[in-house]
Write a protein that holds these residues in place. Structure first.
Motif, short mmCIF file in Angstrom:
data_model
loop_
_atom_site.label_atom_id
_atom_site.label_comp_id
_atom_site.label_asym_id
_atom_site.label_seq_id
_atom_site.Cartn_x
_atom_site.Cartn_y
_atom_site.Cartn_z
N THR A 1 -17.49 -16.61 -7.45
CA THR A 1 -18.38 -15.54 -7.89
C THR A 1 -17.95 -14.22 -7.28
O THR A 1 -17.15 -14.17 -6.33
CB THR A 1 -19.82 -15.84 -7.48
N LEU B 1 -10.25 -13.58 -11.47
CA LEU B 1 -11.09 -13.19 -12.60
C LEU B 1 -12.55 -13.01 -12.22
O LEU B 1 -13.37 -12.68 -13.08
CB LEU B 1 -10.98 -14.26 -13.71
N GLY C 1 -15.91 -11.56 -11.45
CA GLY C 1 -16.48 -10.25 -11.74
C GLY C 1 -15.93 -9.61 -12.98
O GLY C 1 -16.22 -8.44 -13.26
N ALA C 2 -15.16 -10.35 -13.77
CA ALA C 2 -14.58 -9.75 -14.98
C ALA C 2 -15.64 -9.31 -15.97
O ALA C 2 -15.40 -8.44 -16.81
CB ALA C 2 -13.64 -10.76 -15.64
N THR C 3 -16.82 -9.91 -15.87
CA THR C 3 -17.91 -9.54 -16.77
C THR C 3 -18.97 -8.73 -16.05
O THR C 3 -20.16 -8.93 -16.27
CB THR C 3 -18.54 -10.81 -17.37
N ALA C 4 -18.55 -7.84 -15.16
CA ALA C 4 -19.50 -7.00 -14.42
C ALA C 4 -20.42 -6.28 -15.40
O ALA C 4 -19.97 -5.68 -16.38
CB ALA C 4 -18.74 -5.99 -13.57
N SER C 5 -21.74 -6.34 -15.08
CA SER C 5 -22.72 -5.84 -16.05
C SER C 5 -23.42 -4.55 -15.62
O SER C 5 -24.19 -4.00 -16.40
CB SER C 5 -23.79 -6.91 -16.29
N GLN D 1 -21.78 -3.62 -9.71
CA GLN D 1 -20.81 -4.68 -9.87
C GLN D 1 -19.44 -4.13 -10.25
O GLN D 1 -18.41 -4.61 -9.76
CB GLN D 1 -21.29 -5.67 -10.93
N ARG D 2 -19.42 -3.11 -11.11
CA ARG D 2 -18.13 -2.52 -11.50
C ARG D 2 -17.44 -1.88 -10.30
O ARG D 2 -16.22 -1.98 -10.15
CB ARG D 2 -18.34 -1.50 -12.63
#
Length: 606
Positions: free
Chosen positions: A282, A329, A331-335, A339-340
């Motif tokens: 994660t 990978l 955090g590739a879908t940081a929302s 998170q970014r």
């Protein structure tokens, strides 16, 4: 004398130990109330020592010779005016009191009688201090109970740190853990419920607002964290929590002594890293493991007493794990923005602690940006012979930023000696001091010498540090490399650094508007902004400043618009050249009276 007064005179005062036992029995579940208890009374005397030296002399007189009967010591303290406020002096003097071998048993017996029957803080303090030197496991329960008095907590914990670290941690947390979120864990610790400890430990909030380095250390000691990990080797939630506690203990903003004083630190590092592969990849776990690696490569973690090869082995293991595709990978879908920012930090920093191990030489500079979710500072870590200087010799705050040490060329060596502040206490130098060194070039060498620590109010001598000599060519090359390496920086920070560089090159961009450069960096509350501050003094440009002792401070916030940092910095500098910045910046400092006098609005938030 009335009958009531006569009864009071004939009734001996209650021992402090018995008093706190009574308070505990009245507490729900026998668990101490939050923040401990107040002493039942203060020691009142008709005469008291007026100075520290007089008090020390009186305490030494009272302790010489050390009596066998607690009542004798009580009467001496009373006669000599020793009061509650002298308890820390008593503790210090008793800790250093010469005790011949034939008197050790008698002194231990006196200490035990004092803590169980003493009715005043001075006498009980003397007993605690004696048992800190001479006590054993049987004294731990009594010291733990007395430590619940807030005025005695620090002294009791100091003794317990010697006798039983777990009990010291439990007492410390019972009195000093001031967050409601920590109270369920404190309850489990006090009652000794190991299953509840594990449950509440895993449920702890992750934010450093709740868990400082001191709290992290005391939790780890009180829970016997290393044993808990051994008892539950497959509990990934516990492994992740243990890793985060190590990260908290290594925080450069806090006291380095918390990690360095944690006796089980190496065991927990080994347990966490050896089981890191069990963790789900994660974003939180990636950030935690990367933070551990940064600390083990150039932070306080380097300074632990590592067995040969273990630190390198653990770093290699983390490096291989974090390079695996499933971790890369994370955090590739940081929302969201936070998170970014974290994903970007991992991208910039992810290989730094593993590449830096290949660097060699007696002098090295590592600019380290910490986890943005924890609002960790960016610091310029200087390593001499592989050891980070600031936590090794100062430890009360982080090394200064690269903007301070590198962008302004403070680490460069010249023929003229220069004193450089390497670090300042997190609370400010005026409170807890700073670390300085003098840098000069001596022919083919650069010399770091005349180390100086400031510590306002401290009566302890600061440790003397040796002079270090480095090859001038290698030193200059390393400083130049660090000055030009911006790989640690994110976009808004780069914009701010470029604006600052432009204003250093052309100070007239601000001075034409009666302004001078202030603090310039990325925003603390919003790291995706660049913040430019400046000071305004009417008449500054003409050389006739008006009330220069009452400047106004302005703050200009520049939001990253997605274009290159270079183009955004250039646009900001053009605007400074063409428009008075007081027309678009906001007042953020100075005084309300001066702001209103000059026709500016004073912000409500200042």
């Amino acid at each position: 004398m009335s009958a009531q007064e006569e009864r009071h005179a004939l009734t001996p005062p209650t021992a402090l130990y018995d008093h706190v036992l009574h308070l505990l029995r009245d507490s729900p579940g026998g668990v101490p109330s939050w923040r401990g208890y107040s002493l039942p009374q203060k020691t009142a005397t008709s005469a008291g020592s007026s100075s520290r030296e007089e008090a020390k002399s009186a305490i030494r007189e009272a302790l010489s010779p050390l009596p066998d009967d607690p009542a004798i010591l009580h009467r001496r303290f009373e006669r000599l005016g020793i009061q509650d406020r002298h308890r820390h002096l008593i503790n210090s003097i008793v800790a250093g009191l010469p005790l011949p071998a034939e008197r050790l048993d008698a002194a231990r017996t006196l200490g035990r009688r004092l803590i169980r029957t003493g009715t005043t803080a001075p006498t009980v303090t003397a007993g605690i201090a004696l048992l800190g030197r001479l006590g054993g496991p049987e004294d731990v329960p009594h010291l733990s109970v007395l430590g619940l008095f807030r005025d005695l907590t620090g002294i009791a914990v100091k003794a317990l740190d010697i006798l039983d670290r777990r009990s010291a941690g439990v007492v410390w947390l019972a009195v000093y853990a001031r967050r409601d979120e920590l109270q369920p864990l404190v309850h489990a610790l006090w009652t000794g419920d190991r299953q509840a400890m594990r449950t509440e430990l895993v449920a702890l909030p992750a934010s450093p607002r709740f868990v400082s380095s001191a709290v992290a250390r005391r939790i780890s000691e009180a829970c016997l964290l290393s044993d808990l990990l051994d008892d539950h080797p497959s509990d990934t939630h516990l492994v992740a929590r243990a890793g985060r506690l190590l990260v908290r203990m290594g925080r450069s903003r806090d006291d380095a002594a918390d990690l360095l004083g944690y006796h089980d630190g190496l065991r927990v590092y080994n347990s966490v890293v050896s089981r890191a592969g069990l963790l789900p990849p994660t974003l939180d776990n990636t950030a935690m493991l990367l933070s551990l690696a940064l600390d083990m490569s150039s932070g306080t973690g380097v300074l632990l007493d590592w067995p040969p090869g273990l630190r390198a082995s653990l770093l290699d293991s983390l490096g291989r794990l974090l390079a695996e595709p499933r971790w890369a990978l994370a955090g590739a879908t940081a929302s969201n923005a936070e998170q970014r920012r974290r994903v970007d930090w991992i991208r910039r920093t992810g290989r730094q602690p593993f590449k830096s191990r290949a660097a060699s030489g007696p002098f090295r500079i590592e600019v380290v940006a910490g986890d943005p979710a924890d609002r960790e500072p960016v610091e310029t870590r200087v390593l001499i012979d592989g050891r980070p200087v600031v936590p090794a010799v100062f430890g009360r705050g982080p090394a200064h930023s690269p903007e301070y040490l590198l962008d302004d060329g403070r680490l460069r060596a010249g023929d003229e000696p220069r004193e450089v502040q390497l670090a300042e206490a997190n609370c400010t130098e005026g409170c807890c001091g700073a670390l300085y060194v003098r840098i000069r070039q001596d022919a083919h060498h650069v010399v770091w010498e005349h180390w100086r620590q400031t510590m306002p109010g401290s009566r302890e001598p600061t440790p003397e540090l040796p002079a270090y000599r480095f090859d001038a060519a290698a030193y200059g090359a390393e400083v130049a490399r660090a000055e030009t390496d911006c790989s640690w920086s994110w976009r808004a920070r780069s914009i701010a650094r470029l604006i600052k560089a432009g204003l250093v090159e052309d100070p007239g961009l601000l001075s034409r508007w009666d302004a001078s450069r202030g603090w310039i960096s990325s925003g603390f509350d919003d790291p995706d902004t660049a913040v430019v501050t400046f000071w305004y003094v009417p008449g500054l440009a003409s050389g006739r400043p008006e009330r220069a002792d009452s400047p106004l401070q302005f703050r200009w916030v520049i939001t990253d618009d997605g274009t290159t940092p270079e183009s955004q910095a250039a646009a900001a500098l053009r605007r400074l050249a063409e428009e008075d910045p007081k027309s678009y910046a906001r007042v953020c400092g100075g005084s309300r009276e001066r702001a209103e006098e000059l026709g500016f609005t004073w912000p409500d938030s200042v």
